[in-house]
Design a protein around this motif. Structure first.
Motif, PDB file in Angstrom:
ATOM      1  N   PRO A  44      38.900  52.453  37.581  1.00  0.00           N
ATOM      2  CA  PRO A  44      39.443  51.090  37.727  1.00  0.00           C
ATOM      3  C   PRO A  44      40.289  50.704  36.514  1.00  0.00           C
ATOM      4  O   PRO A  44      39.990  51.082  35.383  1.00  0.00           O
ATOM      5  CB  PRO A  44      38.188  50.217  37.813  1.00  0.00           C
ATOM      6  CG  PRO A  44      37.092  51.146  38.190  1.00  0.00           C
ATOM      7  CD  PRO A  44      37.430  52.478  37.603  1.00  0.00           C
ATOM      8  N   ILE A  45      41.346  49.936  36.762  1.00  0.00           N
ATOM      9  CA  ILE A  45      42.254  49.572  35.667  1.00  0.00           C
ATOM     10  C   ILE A  45      42.394  48.051  35.476  1.00  0.00           C
ATOM     11  O   ILE A  45      42.878  47.599  34.434  1.00  0.00           O
ATOM     12  CB  ILE A  45      43.657  50.203  35.867  1.00  0.00           C
ATOM     13  CG1 ILE A  45      44.203  49.933  37.283  1.00  0.00           C
ATOM     14  CG2 ILE A  45      43.603  51.696  35.623  1.00  0.00           C
ATOM     15  CD1 ILE A  45      45.054  48.736  37.396  1.00  0.00           C
ATOM     16  N   LEU A  70      53.824  45.221  27.231  1.00  0.00           N
ATOM     17  CA  LEU A  70      52.787  45.648  28.167  1.00  0.00           C
ATOM     18  C   LEU A  70      53.305  45.781  29.599  1.00  0.00           C
ATOM     19  O   LEU A  70      53.071  46.796  30.271  1.00  0.00           O
ATOM     20  CB  LEU A  70      51.607  44.672  28.144  1.00  0.00           C
ATOM     21  CG  LEU A  70      50.900  44.467  26.795  1.00  0.00           C
ATOM     22  CD1 LEU A  70      49.673  43.583  26.980  1.00  0.00           C
ATOM     23  CD2 LEU A  70      50.517  45.786  26.157  1.00  0.00           C
ATOM     24  N   LYS A  71      54.013  44.767  30.061  1.00  0.00           N
ATOM     25  CA  LYS A  71      54.442  44.735  31.458  1.00  0.00           C
ATOM     26  C   LYS A  71      55.327  45.934  31.849  1.00  0.00           C
ATOM     27  O   LYS A  71      55.089  46.558  32.897  1.00  0.00           O
ATOM     28  CB  LYS A  71      55.169  43.423  31.745  1.00  0.00           C
ATOM     29  CG  LYS A  71      55.545  43.215  33.216  1.00  0.00           C
ATOM     30  CD  LYS A  71      56.172  41.842  33.414  1.00  0.00           C
ATOM     31  CE  LYS A  71      56.454  41.589  34.894  1.00  0.00           C
ATOM     32  NZ  LYS A  71      57.446  42.528  35.445  1.00  0.00           N
ATOM     33  N   LEU A 109      51.944  51.412  37.971  1.00  0.00           N
ATOM     34  CA  LEU A 109      51.069  50.684  38.894  1.00  0.00           C
ATOM     35  C   LEU A 109      51.543  50.707  40.350  1.00  0.00           C
ATOM     36  O   LEU A 109      50.707  50.816  41.267  1.00  0.00           O
ATOM     37  CB  LEU A 109      50.892  49.237  38.425  1.00  0.00           C
ATOM     38  CG  LEU A 109      50.095  49.035  37.128  1.00  0.00           C
ATOM     39  CD1 LEU A 109      49.934  47.551  36.824  1.00  0.00           C
ATOM     40  CD2 LEU A 109      48.727  49.710  37.211  1.00  0.00           C
ATOM     41  N   PRO A 110      52.864  50.587  40.644  1.00  0.00           N
ATOM     42  CA  PRO A 110      53.280  50.613  42.052  1.00  0.00           C
ATOM     43  C   PRO A 110      52.855  51.878  42.790  1.00  0.00           C
ATOM     44  O   PRO A 110      52.686  51.858  44.012  1.00  0.00           O
ATOM     45  CB  PRO A 110      54.808  50.506  41.969  1.00  0.00           C
ATOM     46  CG  PRO A 110      55.050  49.791  40.686  1.00  0.00           C
ATOM     47  CD  PRO A 110      54.000  50.297  39.751  1.00  0.00           C
ATOM     48  N   PHE A 117      51.528  44.482  37.698  1.00  0.00           N
ATOM     49  CA  PHE A 117      51.021  43.835  36.487  1.00  0.00           C
ATOM     50  C   PHE A 117      50.834  42.339  36.663  1.00  0.00           C
ATOM     51  O   PHE A 117      49.842  41.767  36.223  1.00  0.00           O
ATOM     52  CB  PHE A 117      51.986  44.127  35.329  1.00  0.00           C
ATOM     53  CG  PHE A 117      51.537  43.595  33.996  1.00  0.00           C
ATOM     54  CD1 PHE A 117      50.562  44.261  33.256  1.00  0.00           C
ATOM     55  CD2 PHE A 117      52.091  42.443  33.461  1.00  0.00           C
ATOM     56  CE1 PHE A 117      50.150  43.776  32.029  1.00  0.00           C
ATOM     57  CE2 PHE A 117      51.684  41.945  32.235  1.00  0.00           C
ATOM     58  CZ  PHE A 117      50.712  42.629  31.515  1.00  0.00           C
ATOM     59  N   GLU A 118      51.774  41.657  37.345  1.00  0.00           N
ATOM     60  CA  GLU A 118      51.716  40.202  37.503  1.00  0.00           C
ATOM     61  C   GLU A 118      50.448  39.782  38.239  1.00  0.00           C
ATOM     62  O   GLU A 118      49.771  38.827  37.858  1.00  0.00           O
ATOM     63  CB  GLU A 118      52.942  39.707  38.268  1.00  0.00           C
ATOM     64  CG  GLU A 118      54.242  39.781  37.489  1.00  0.00           C
ATOM     65  CD  GLU A 118      54.353  38.700  36.443  1.00  0.00           C
ATOM     66  OE1 GLU A 118      53.503  37.781  36.427  1.00  0.00           O
ATOM     67  OE2 GLU A 118      55.288  38.767  35.615  1.00  0.00           O
ATOM     68  N   SER A 119      50.122  40.517  39.292  1.00  0.00           N
ATOM     69  CA  SER A 119      48.945  40.146  40.090  1.00  0.00           C
ATOM     70  C   SER A 119      47.666  40.273  39.283  1.00  0.00           C
ATOM     71  O   SER A 119      46.753  39.454  39.418  1.00  0.00           O
ATOM     72  CB  SER A 119      48.856  41.041  41.326  1.00  0.00           C
ATOM     73  OG  SER A 119      49.988  40.876  42.143  1.00  0.00           O
ATOM     74  N   ILE A 120      47.607  41.298  38.426  1.00  0.00           N
ATOM     75  CA  ILE A 120      46.392  41.527  37.644  1.00  0.00           C
ATOM     76  C   ILE A 120      46.300  40.559  36.480  1.00  0.00           C
ATOM     77  O   ILE A 120      45.239  39.998  36.193  1.00  0.00           O
ATOM     78  CB  ILE A 120      46.350  42.986  37.147  1.00  0.00           C
ATOM     79  CG1 ILE A 120      46.283  43.951  38.326  1.00  0.00           C
ATOM     80  CG2 ILE A 120      45.176  43.200  36.189  1.00  0.00           C
ATOM     81  CD1 ILE A 120      46.461  45.401  37.950  1.00  0.00           C
TER      82      ILE A 120
END
Length: 840
Positions: A712-713, A814-815, A822-823, A829-832
């Motif tokens: 998990p990330i 980071l983003k 992530l895709p 990143f935004e959702s997390i």
């Protein structure tokens, strides 16, 4: 062996060379290290030479007569230019006449061939001498100086040393100075581990057991202090310090001086301080002072020549040996290679600490000074830099202290062979112009997150192509002659030529470079068997440099048909190999210069992947053997190796391309990451780049580790964003960047230059404050600036008082890293991190 009796064959390793006019004749001086110590060879009455085309012979002779320029002799020789024009040789008994004649003829549009080759270099080249020399002397003397002696050999004949000659041991002495910002000397450190020298007055009772034979010395300005280490030798003032240094290096009598930026800083400053005090900087083996030269392309770089001694700079030599570090500071390199640091509390502000120690704690300054010397020594030992430099000299004929020199190395090896085949070398600019040779082939990548990727790598691809297709400067000229005689036009081959690219043809039989590479290749194979890393690396660098030399306009043999026949052939090889692999049902996801990346499917076990890699290696090598035999009637020297098995592998898309919506997003080049034997490997990504913060690197490494292990990330990303905003990672948010040009050259001001300009304003303001004792230097070209991004904009780290802009670091550090990968697992990143971003 007796090297002090005339008429015997004696041997030595070449340290330095010099040519000059003496008594209106040319004198070549070679300093060697032999079994019995230093030897100075004097070779008298050599002639300087250049060549001119025979059609200009009479005009050239008359011009020299009219200008009263002495010509020792001239004669027609059995040589010709690459354009098949016969030449005459013009000989001169002194350099003054040689340079004057060259100038006169060029002003009258008469081309002089090989007029840039120095008589000392030609003397060695024509005898195929590189570094080991056998010589016979008709006159031999022992020259005794105040503190040491050397042998003087005159009326000398030299030849290349016999095959398998034993390397002479070269003694090293590490040197480092400490001084004020104004250049006033504080101390000079000297260090040599495991060194026994009869001339040196070494009495170090307190040496540790691991350094029983080490030579330690710090010459320090100041009054003797009770309880100070015995290696500190106190000097009354700077003048006495300089005299003591000259005496120490003369007594030690080292062949090699080593240091860190030792030429352009330490030795340059020592020369200036000697000049200030009217002291001869007499550190040459014969008591002579150094000869200084400037780099024509870089006024900040100087070269030093000493009679019978060599100065090797650790930074330059590491770069020549292809080492790469984000920073070549001594502290960083020592930490990276040795796990050791300089003896200073704050490396960034060490000048202030050094000055404070000189005034209040000289023993601490001496320890710091000596440790810098020792660190340089340990780096040389760890990386075998001296062995590398010696072997490079033996292989190429380059001076042992030569920086770069690929073109000169090629000339040294090639020119004597060219003469023996009846050609003079072309001048720079003589090659065909207007053609453009492409670089190495880089395939469009297929972005994705993969399991089981094999990397197949062509072993030394460019040298292999040169060997296989007989690519060679003279071979091109001979091949074109044959092609023209046979009226070839695009035909792949006939009995005596091999076709290249852009109209090139190469002789199958008349060439040298393929044979030079083959001999080096065999020597490298031997070095590998003997686990001689320094020799193997030296040979690899030399072989790989030949393509660059042939493709460089700074080389007299430059012809784009040579370089394009290498690079375009490599494109063809990688494309054909990829087609063959995909025909077997596997996916080629990337290719770069000499490597092919193959996805073999997630279902393969580790053993199955290893077995398949070996099978593909055998299959491709056999395919190339057969294809080249069928198409060109040549034997393939291409050798592909199964190099790496990535159990997990990630190839990112170019940033800005939406992986989810655009399934045909463009993959990056020279940027990827993967797992090999449970170890994370990064190429071209932020982790291995010096212009990203430490936090970004830590974040990328852990994020990729979690994803590659299917862990998990979300919690990790949330935690890092939270910790960043709360100030827990402030020490990891510092940017470091080198200033690549003079500050005034920047039109658009990037962040690191803005930080440097702000810092300089602060430094100037502080220096005008009489109550401030800081002596920090201004930021300039080649300085490393550290800076941070704040709510008030960019600020130099050491002067920052503003609050850090955490939004900037989340968005810019980071983003981008997270959104690269992530895709591919269906996240962003935004959702997390959105909830955490909204809390602040």
């Amino acid at each position: 062996m007796t090297t002090d009796i005339k008429n015997n064959i004696n041997s030595g390793f070449l340290l330095t060379r010099q040519v000059q006019d003496k008594h209106d004749a040319i004198l070549i001086t070679l300093w060697l290290k032999s079994e019995v110590g230093p030897v100075k060879l004097e070779i008298h009455n050599e002639l300087a030479i250049f060549f001119i085309e025979l059609t200009h012979r009479e005009k050239a002779k008359q011009l020299l007569i009219d200008q009263k320029t002495s010509l020792a002799k001239e004669q027609i020789v059995s040589l010709k230019t690459f354009k098949q024009n016969p030449v005459a040789a013009f000989y001169f008994s002194n350099l003054r006449s040689f340079y004057r004649a060259r100038e006169i003829l060029k002003l009258n549009n008469i081309k002089c061939y090989e007029d840039d080759i120095r008589p000392d270099d030609r003397f060695l080249m024509e005898r195929h001498i590189t570094a080991n020399i056998d010589y016979i002397s008709q006159q031999h003397k022992i020259k005794v100086l105040v503190d040491n002696q050397y042998q003087l050999a005159q009326q000398v004949k030299c030849k290349r040393a016999a095959q398998g000659a034993v390397n002479q041991h070269l003694s090293m002495l590490s040197i480092d100075i400490e001084c004020s910002m104004q250049g006033e000397l504080y101390s000079i450190g000297l260090y040599a581990a495991n060194s026994v020298n009869n001339n040196s007055e070494v009495t170090n009772e307190k040496l540790g057991s691991e350094e029983q034979n080490a030579f330690k010395r710090v010459l320090m300005i100041g009054e003797p202090q009770n309880g100070a280490d015995e290696y500190i030798h106190w000097q009354a003032d700077e003048k006495q310090l300089l005299k003591a240094f000259i005496k120490e290096v003369t007594l030690f009598d080292a062949d090699i001086f080593i240091g860190w930026n030792v030429i352009n800083f330490d030795f340059m400053l020592l020369q200036k301080r000697c000049d200030l005090h009217n002291i001869p900087f007499a550190i040459g083996r014969d008591g002579s002072a150094p000869y200084w030269r400037k780099n024509a392309n870089n006024e900040d770089q100087h070269f030093i020549e000493l009679a019978g001694r060599v100065v090797l700079d650790g930074i330059d030599l590491l770069k020549t040996a292809t080492y790469s570090f984000p920073s070549f500071s001594l502290d960083n390199v020592a930490q990276t290679l040795l796990g050791l640091n300089k003896k200073v509390t704050d490396v960034e502000n060490r000048v202030e600490e050094i000055t404070n120690n000189f005034n209040h704690n000289k023993a601490a300054l001496a320890a710091y000074n000596l440790e810098d010397c020792r660190l340089v020594w340990l780096i040389f030992e760890k990386t075998q830099l001296l062995a590398f430099a010696q072997l490079r000299a033996q292989l190429t004929g380059l001076a042992i202290d030569r920086v770069g020199g690929s073109v000169a190395a090629f000339t040294n090896l090639y020119l004597p062979k060219l003469h023996r085949s009846g050609y003079v070398a072309p001048n720079m600019g003589d090659g065909v112009s207007g053609l453009i040779s492409p670089g190495g082939y880089v395939m469009d990548s297929k972005p994705g997150l993969y399991s089981n990727v094999l990397v197949l790598d062509f072993k030394s691809l460019y040298p292999s192509i040169i060997r296989t297709f007989k690519i060679d400067p003279m071979g091109l000229i001979e091949g074109l002659k044959q092609a023209q005689a046979n009226n070839l036009n695009g035909i792949e081959h006939i009995d005596n030529v091999i076709s290249g690219f852009d109209g090139a043809y190469f002789s199958r039989t008349k060439h040298f470079l393929p044979d030079i590479i083959e001999s080096l290749w065999l020597e490298r194979d031997k070095a590998k068997l003997q686990k001689n890393a320094a020799l193997s690396q030296a040979i690899k660098i030399i072989m790989n440099s030949f393509y660059g030399v042939l493709g460089s306009t700074g080389c007299r043999f430059f012809d784009p048909r040579l370089s394009s026949s290498i690079t375009k052939r490599s494109h063809e090889i990688l494309k054909s190999t990829s087609v063959w692999i995909e025909a077997l049902g596997y996916q080629v996801i990337y290719g770069d210069t000499d490597s092919i990346f193959v996805s073999i499917g997630a279902e393969k076990s580790k053993d199955e992947a290893q077995s398949l890699g070996t099978q593909l290696q055998k299959y491709i090598n056999e395919k190339w053997q057969q294809k080249l035999k069928d198409d060109f009637t040549i034997e393939s020297q291409l050798d592909i190796e199964f190099e790496t098995h990535f159990t997990r592998f990630f190839m990112p898309s170019i940033r800005g391309s939406n992986v989810i919506k655009d399934q045909k997003s463009i993959g990056t080049k020279k940027r990827y990451a993967g797992v090999v034997n449970k170890k994370l490997i990064f190429k071209g990504l932020e982790t291995v780049r010096s212009d990203w913060t430490e936090l970004s690197k830590t974040f990328q490494q852990e994020l990729y580790r979690l994803i590659f292990n299917d862990e998990p990330i979300d919690d990790y990303i949330t935690q890092i964003v939270t910790e960043l905003r709360s100030g827990q990672h402030n020490d990891q948010l510092i940017y470091s960047k080198k200033i690549r040009r003079p500050l005034n050259d920047y039109v658009n001001t990037p962040p690191h230059i803005k930080a440097a300009l702000i810092a300089n304003e602060k430094i100037i303001k502080l220096s005008t404050n009489s109550n401030n004792t800081t002596h920090q230097s201004l930021y300039k070209h080649r300085s490393l600036i550290r800076y941070v991004m704040t709510l008030d904009g960019v600020q130099p780290f050491e002067f920052n008082t503003s609050k850090l802009d955490y939004d900037f670091y989340v968005e810019k550090q980071l983003k981008p890293i997270a959104d690269d990968i992530l895709p591919f697992i269906g996240k962003d990143f935004e959702s997390i991190s959105g909830n955490q971003m909204g809390l602040f």
